[in-house]
Design a protein around this motif. Sequence first.
Motif, short mmCIF file in Angstrom:
data_model
loop_
_atom_site.label_atom_id
_atom_site.label_comp_id
_atom_site.label_asym_id
_atom_site.label_seq_id
_atom_site.Cartn_x
_atom_site.Cartn_y
_atom_site.Cartn_z
N GLN A 59 47.13 55.00 56.65
CA GLN A 59 47.66 53.75 56.08
C GLN A 59 49.12 53.59 56.42
O GLN A 59 49.84 54.55 56.63
CB GLN A 59 47.54 53.77 54.56
CG GLN A 59 46.11 53.75 54.08
CD GLN A 59 46.01 54.25 52.65
OE1 GLN A 59 47.03 54.60 52.04
NE2 GLN A 59 44.81 54.29 52.12
N LYS A 60 49.55 52.33 56.41
CA LYS A 60 50.95 51.99 56.60
C LYS A 60 51.79 52.71 55.52
O LYS A 60 51.43 52.67 54.35
CB LYS A 60 51.09 50.47 56.45
CG LYS A 60 52.48 49.93 56.53
CD LYS A 60 52.46 48.41 56.25
CE LYS A 60 53.87 47.92 55.89
NZ LYS A 60 53.91 46.52 55.44
N SER A 61 52.85 53.36 55.91
CA SER A 61 53.69 54.01 54.93
C SER A 61 55.09 54.17 55.50
O SER A 61 55.39 53.66 56.58
CB SER A 61 53.10 55.36 54.54
OG SER A 61 53.85 55.95 53.50
N TYR A 62 55.91 54.90 54.78
CA TYR A 62 57.31 55.01 55.20
C TYR A 62 57.51 55.93 56.38
O TYR A 62 58.52 55.90 57.03
CB TYR A 62 58.21 55.42 54.03
CG TYR A 62 57.81 56.74 53.38
CD1 TYR A 62 58.34 57.95 53.81
CD2 TYR A 62 56.91 56.76 52.32
CE1 TYR A 62 57.98 59.14 53.19
CE2 TYR A 62 56.56 57.94 51.70
CZ TYR A 62 57.09 59.12 52.14
OH TYR A 62 56.75 60.29 51.54
N VAL A 277 62.00 57.46 48.77
CA VAL A 277 61.85 58.70 49.55
C VAL A 277 63.26 59.13 49.92
O VAL A 277 64.18 58.32 50.00
CB VAL A 277 61.01 58.50 50.81
CG1 VAL A 277 59.54 58.27 50.42
CG2 VAL A 277 61.50 57.36 51.65
#
Lengths: 342, 342
Positions: A59-62, A277
């Motif tokens: 999935q799209k994430s940082y 984050v």
Amino acid sequence: MPARMNRQIHLVKRPETIPTEEHFKFVEVPVPSLGENEVLIHNLYLSVDPYMRGRMSDQKSYVAPFNLNEKLVGGVVGEVVESSSSRFSKGDIVTGMLGWEEYSKATEKEIRKIDPNMAPVTTALGILGLTGLTAYFGIEDICRPKEGETVVVSGAAGAVGSTAGQIAKIFGARVVGIAGSDDKVNYIQKELGFDAAINYKTTDDIQAALEEACPNGVDAYFDNVGGEISDAVLNLLNKHARIAQCGAISSYNKPDDQGPRIQTKLIKSSALIKGFVVSDYSDRFKEGASNLGKWLSEGKLTYEETIVEGFENIPEAFLGLFKGTNRGKQLVKIGEPEYGEI
Amino acid sequence: MPARMNRQIHLVKRPETIPTEEHFKFVEVPVPSLGENEVLIHNLYLSVDPYMRGRMSDQKSYVAPFNLNEKLVGGVVGEVVESSSSRFSKGDIVTGMLGWEEYSKATEKEIRKIDPNMAPVTTALGILGLTGLTAYFGIEDICRPKEGETVVVSGAAGAVGSTAGQIAKIFGARVVGIAGSDDKVNYIQKELGFDAAINYKTTDDIQAALEEACPNGVDAYFDNVGGEISDAVLNLLNKHARIAQCGAISSYNKPDDQGPRIQTKLIKSSALIKGFVVSDYSDRFKEGASNLGKWLSEGKLTYEETIVEGFENIPEAFLGLFKGTNRGKQLVKIGEPEYGEI
């Protein structure tokens, strides 16, 4: 002469729920040869961290997901064993985001030297590294505890949580920790000085236990776990409460995790939740590391490590994070230095 | 001479889910007589607002719950018909948080004069009152849209949402509104200049519709509704997105409303959700009202009102908010001025 071999661990399947051994594969490849200004590192300690679970999904994430059929990547401390760089020499101890492998090749920019005389080298993966900085910025920038306020920390005996709670104490707050064993609860109260602690695994009514531990409500919450523990904390928010959403480990292996909607609770208390984050704060790492080092040397901060030995035990150590087997920072020791002492 | 009578509406039962007529009771009491420095107001317009639903429950919140068997309280515009105060005279038009009743007694501090020549008096309950200020601070302080960013507004044809979207446009954002009828969607696009709009009631796949309307993701979200609409918006958050949690009308009548947990989404995008109520900003009301008045006079802001007539129709007008019957500010006209013109 046969090429020196390098063991690696690859991600071969993306986990939908709880990762198991089948998602990982041990692979042997030749130790890489160096180009210009490069360094070969014999890895000594690997860090395994809950956030890596996110990178195993696509999935799209940082941060970008891990690639399938390539080595996994994480924080490493190792010793330079070959160098074509003028900035690094054989025997230097370095740290960087390297591979789940015995030997890593790195450019000069990918690693930094650490001084084994200043603090144990493993602290570069823990309290003086990204772990400590995560706790620092979550408390300093988001929770912002004032003298006498109540700060709740979940995952409180983990690497980040135990540091976050201690920093909240340094800021003058009353700190309540939530953890998953009597051993952990004793540790954070007796050794780390938390004001109260709850063992969520043996407490029948987490809501009642929290209310008793937080008679003046909750002003700030450093959350590593999400789920039902957070549901209970969110019922006790004081006006203008701040929540540092560092992790949600209870949801990482449950893609469709459902729970009570929280929007109304946030409105009622004009509360703030901020996901973050540590890399959001990269331009302030120097300040954070300097404060953490100072508090550590002054004895205001302490830390613990759970060290598993053996390259073959890396997946198990990682999976243990989701069962709560670690106290403090979970590391895997995979080698001994060849040139220097640490 | 018999005492002049005053109709009031009392809350007689706390709603668990959707309030109905049985929770309200019409009561007749004598018009109150004045003490020193007090004012008797003949109420002309009452404001009914979604937040009042929260005060009908007895949970801990940012304002005390309404008392059972007492009159309900909300924003009112009325005309002074008797005064023992040197600061208010018969015929003055005033506004304040008064009762759901025909005549209210108020102290000098509870009301302020409004000038019917500056703007229609009903704007004191809408765009130049708490409604406009709510939109202003949610956008200005929490969403903080930058030029070219995408801002989504839910409840976009309501009093607060329609103003919030227009303010985001003034800040240079691309604004996408979500509303519940074709009429509302046309209104926000054609009359208010929103860049895109979605009728959530006729859209099969709200997620796909949002993705199409927000090709560059969502940088800020002014949320009035919560629920499944917010679930879809939260899947599209860009890094460092900001959510102003103004309301969650879809949950107000569902005490056990469940949905996907959102903590992981916040972490992935380092996003912020801030619950707020307009009184959090009371020390900046002057600044907000001044900007709103300027934009209104410059034609950059426009507004709409849905006015129901008749004291007996107040409960129905309030309940209509949860069915989405209003466009813009929902008001109830309950009287005509006796002394002046408005």
